[in-house]
Design an enzyme around this catalytic site. Structure first.
Site, PDB file in Angstrom:
ATOM      1  N   GLU A  30      41.237  68.222  28.737  1.00 31.45           N
ATOM      2  CA  GLU A  30      41.630  66.855  29.090  1.00 31.45           C
ATOM      3  C   GLU A  30      41.008  65.915  28.060  1.00 31.45           C
ATOM      4  O   GLU A  30      39.866  66.100  27.659  1.00 31.45           O
ATOM      5  CB  GLU A  30      41.159  66.528  30.516  1.00 31.45           C
ATOM      6  CG  GLU A  30      41.323  65.093  30.947  1.00 31.45           C
ATOM      7  CD  GLU A  30      42.745  64.553  30.830  1.00 31.45           C
ATOM      8  OE1 GLU A  30      43.705  65.222  31.238  1.00 31.45           O
ATOM      9  OE2 GLU A  30      42.881  63.419  30.314  1.00 31.45           O
ATOM     10  N   ASP A  89      51.590  69.933  30.155  1.00 20.34           N
ATOM     11  CA  ASP A  89      51.995  68.834  31.040  1.00 20.34           C
ATOM     12  C   ASP A  89      51.539  67.488  30.473  1.00 20.34           C
ATOM     13  O   ASP A  89      50.711  66.801  31.072  1.00 20.34           O
ATOM     14  CB  ASP A  89      51.371  69.106  32.427  1.00 20.34           C
ATOM     15  CG  ASP A  89      51.755  68.067  33.449  1.00 20.34           C
ATOM     16  OD1 ASP A  89      52.770  67.371  33.263  1.00 20.34           O
ATOM     17  OD2 ASP A  89      51.022  67.949  34.459  1.00 20.34           O
TER      18      ASP A  89
HETATM   19  N1  SAM Z   1      48.438  68.712  34.743  1.00 16.88           N
HETATM   20  C1  SAM Z   1      47.936  67.699  35.641  1.00 16.88           C
HETATM   21  C2  SAM Z   1      48.345  68.046  37.046  1.00 16.88           C
HETATM   22  O1  SAM Z   1      49.433  68.624  37.236  1.00 16.88           O
HETATM   23  O2  SAM Z   1      47.588  67.762  37.966  1.00 16.88           O
HETATM   24  C3  SAM Z   1      48.407  66.325  35.293  1.00 16.88           C
HETATM   25  C4  SAM Z   1      48.301  65.946  33.857  1.00 16.88           C
HETATM   26  S1  SAM Z   1      48.858  64.342  33.457  1.00 16.88           S
HETATM   27  C5  SAM Z   1      50.569  64.422  33.623  1.00 16.88           C
HETATM   28  C6  SAM Z   1      48.629  64.347  31.725  1.00 16.88           C
HETATM   29  C7  SAM Z   1      47.166  64.284  31.285  1.00 16.88           C
HETATM   30  O3  SAM Z   1      47.093  64.530  29.883  1.00 16.88           O
HETATM   31  C8  SAM Z   1      46.495  62.946  31.502  1.00 16.88           C
HETATM   32  O4  SAM Z   1      45.370  63.122  32.310  1.00 16.88           O
HETATM   33  C9  SAM Z   1      46.096  62.481  30.088  1.00 16.88           C
HETATM   34  O5  SAM Z   1      44.858  61.802  30.057  1.00 16.88           O
HETATM   35  C10 SAM Z   1      46.006  63.777  29.350  1.00 16.88           C
HETATM   36  N2  SAM Z   1      46.207  63.746  27.883  1.00 16.88           N
HETATM   37  C11 SAM Z   1      46.928  62.884  27.131  1.00 16.88           C
HETATM   38  N3  SAM Z   1      46.978  63.294  25.849  1.00 16.88           N
HETATM   39  C12 SAM Z   1      46.284  64.454  25.783  1.00 16.88           C
HETATM   40  C13 SAM Z   1      46.008  65.388  24.760  1.00 16.88           C
HETATM   41  N4  SAM Z   1      46.454  65.195  23.515  1.00 16.88           N
HETATM   42  N5  SAM Z   1      45.287  66.487  25.054  1.00 16.88           N
HETATM   43  C14 SAM Z   1      44.835  66.696  26.322  1.00 16.88           C
HETATM   44  N6  SAM Z   1      45.065  65.857  27.343  1.00 16.88           N
HETATM   45  C15 SAM Z   1      45.778  64.754  27.092  1.00 16.88           C
END
Ligand code: SAM
Length: 280
Positions: free
Chosen positions: A118, A164
Site C-alpha cells: 500500500e 486493484d
Molecule cells: N484492495 C483493497 C480492497 O479490496 O479492500 C482496496 C484498494 S483501493 C481500491 C486502492 C488502493 O491503492 C488505495 O488504498 C490507494 O492508496 C492505493 N494505491 C494507489 N496507488 C498505489 C500504488 N502505486 N501502489 C500501491 N498502492 C497504491
C-alpha cells in the site's frame, strides 16, 4: 496524487463483486494442501469503519454489503465471503467491512503467505497495524506494480495476485496490463485477478484489447453493472478480469451473479456478464 481513499467506497457493489471473486479463487486454491501466496498490489487499509465520516458521507455500503450480509437464502458461492464479513461483526451490527487483505487473512491457512503493498501514507500504517501479529504476512509501503516484478514467482509456485488500483490516473488502464505482462513472464501459472471500474466503456474496451495483445490465454471477464453505460461522470459498473481462473469459477459466477444483481439493483437496470476474453 494519492487522493483516493477506499474508506469512502468500502462495501459498495464493486467490493461485493471483487471480494466474492477473490474468496472463490482462494477457496479453490485451498483444495490442494500445497501452500500458496496471496499477493495484493493495492491493499488499502484492511479494515473500514462503516459509521465513519467517510463511509457515511457516501453511504455506498448501504447499497452493497448491507443488502446481502444477513440474508438467510444466500447462494452457497457467497459463503466464504460473507463468513469473513460476519466474523468481523460478531455483534450482528454491520460496523466493520473487511478489505481484501482481511478477507484473505480470514481464508488463508497457516502454510499460506500474504504479501501486501500500500502506498498511501495514512492507509499503510493502518494496514501494517492489522497484520503486526500475523507471521504469514509481509506488509510493504511502496508501488504495487513493482511487486509483480520483485515477488514473482513465489517459492510455492502457486498464487493469487489481486491488482486493484484506484484508477485516479488514466495511465492506470495501461499500467495494469503492463504489470500483468511483467508478472506473467515470471509466473505464468499464477491466478491474476484485476479489478476495473466502468466509467467510460471505451477505456475498458481499450484495456481489454491491450490484454489480448499480450498473447496471454485463459482470460475470463466478470462484470456487474448497476446502471447502463453512460458518458456522464461516475461508475456505472465494475468487473474482474481473471487470468488462469480456477475451473469452477466461470460456473460459480454464472450461478451467483443474477442473484447478486437482483439484490444489489432491485430496480432491475444494468446487467451481468461472464465471458471469455481469450479462451484456453
Ligand atoms: N484492495 C483493497 C480492497 O479490496 O479492500 C482496496 C484498494 S483501493 C481500491 C486502492 C488502493 O491503492 C488505495 O488504498 C490507494 O492508496 C492505493 N494505491 C494507489 N496507488 C498505489 C500504488 N502505486 N501502489 C500501491 N498502492 C497504491
Amino acid at each position: 496524487m494519492l487522493s483516493y481513499r477506499h474508506s469512502f467506497h468500502a462495501g459498495n457493489h464493486a467490493d461485493v463483486l471483487k471480494h466474492t471473486v477473490q474468496s472463490l479463487i482462494i477457496s479453490a486454491l485451498k483444495e490442494k494442501d500445497k501452500p500458496f501466496l496471496y499477493l495484493d498490489t493495492h491493499a488499502g487499509a484492511g479494515r473500514y469503519l462503516l459509521n465513519s465520516e467517510h463511509a457515511e458521507r457516501t453511504g455506498e455500503y448501504m447499497e452493497g454489503i448491507a443488502r446481502i450480509w444477513q440474508q438467510s437464502n444466500t447462494p452457497a458461492e457467497l459463503a466464504p465471503y460473507l463468513q469473513a464479513v460476519r466474523d468481523l461483526n460478531p455483534s450482528g451490527q454491520l460496523k466493520y467491512y473487511p478489505g481484501s487483505p482481511l478477507i484473505a487473512r480470514h481464508l488463508l491457512r497457516e502454510q499460506d503467505q500474504l504479501q501486501l503493498t500500500e502506498l498511501h501514507p495514512s492507509d499503510y500504517p493502518l494496514l501494517r497495524g492489522e497484520f503486526q501479529k500475523d507471521l504469514r504476512a509481509v506488509v510493504a509501503r511502496g508501488d504495487g506494480y513493482q511487486q509483480l516484478k520483485a515477488k514473482l514467482p513465489p517459492p510455492s509456485r502457486r498464487g493469487l495476485i489481486l491488482i486493484d488500483p484506484p484508477y485516479e490516473i488514466k495511465t492506470d488502464y495501461q499500467a495494469v496490463v503492463q504489470g500483468i505482462a511483467e508478472g506473467y513472464k515470471r509466473f505464468s501459472t499464477g491466478v491474476y485477478a484485476l479489478w476495473y471500474p466502468v466509467v467510460l466503456r471505451q477505456q475498458i474496451k481499450r484495456m481489454v484489447t491491450d490484454l489480448k495483445d499480450t498473447g496471454i490465454r485463459r482470460i475470463l471477464q466478470i462484470e456487474l453493472a448497476v446502471k447502463p453505460d453512460s458518458d456522464q461522470r461516475g461508475m456505472t459498473a465494475s468487473g474482474m478480469i481473471v487470468i488462469n481462473p480456477p475451473w469452477k469459477l466461470e460456473q460459480q459466477m454464472r450461478s451467483v451473479l443474477p442473484w447478486l444483481h437482483e439484490q444489489l439493483v432491485p430496480q432491475g437496470i444494468g446487467h451481468t456478464l461472464v465471458e471469455w476474453i481469450v479462451p484456453e
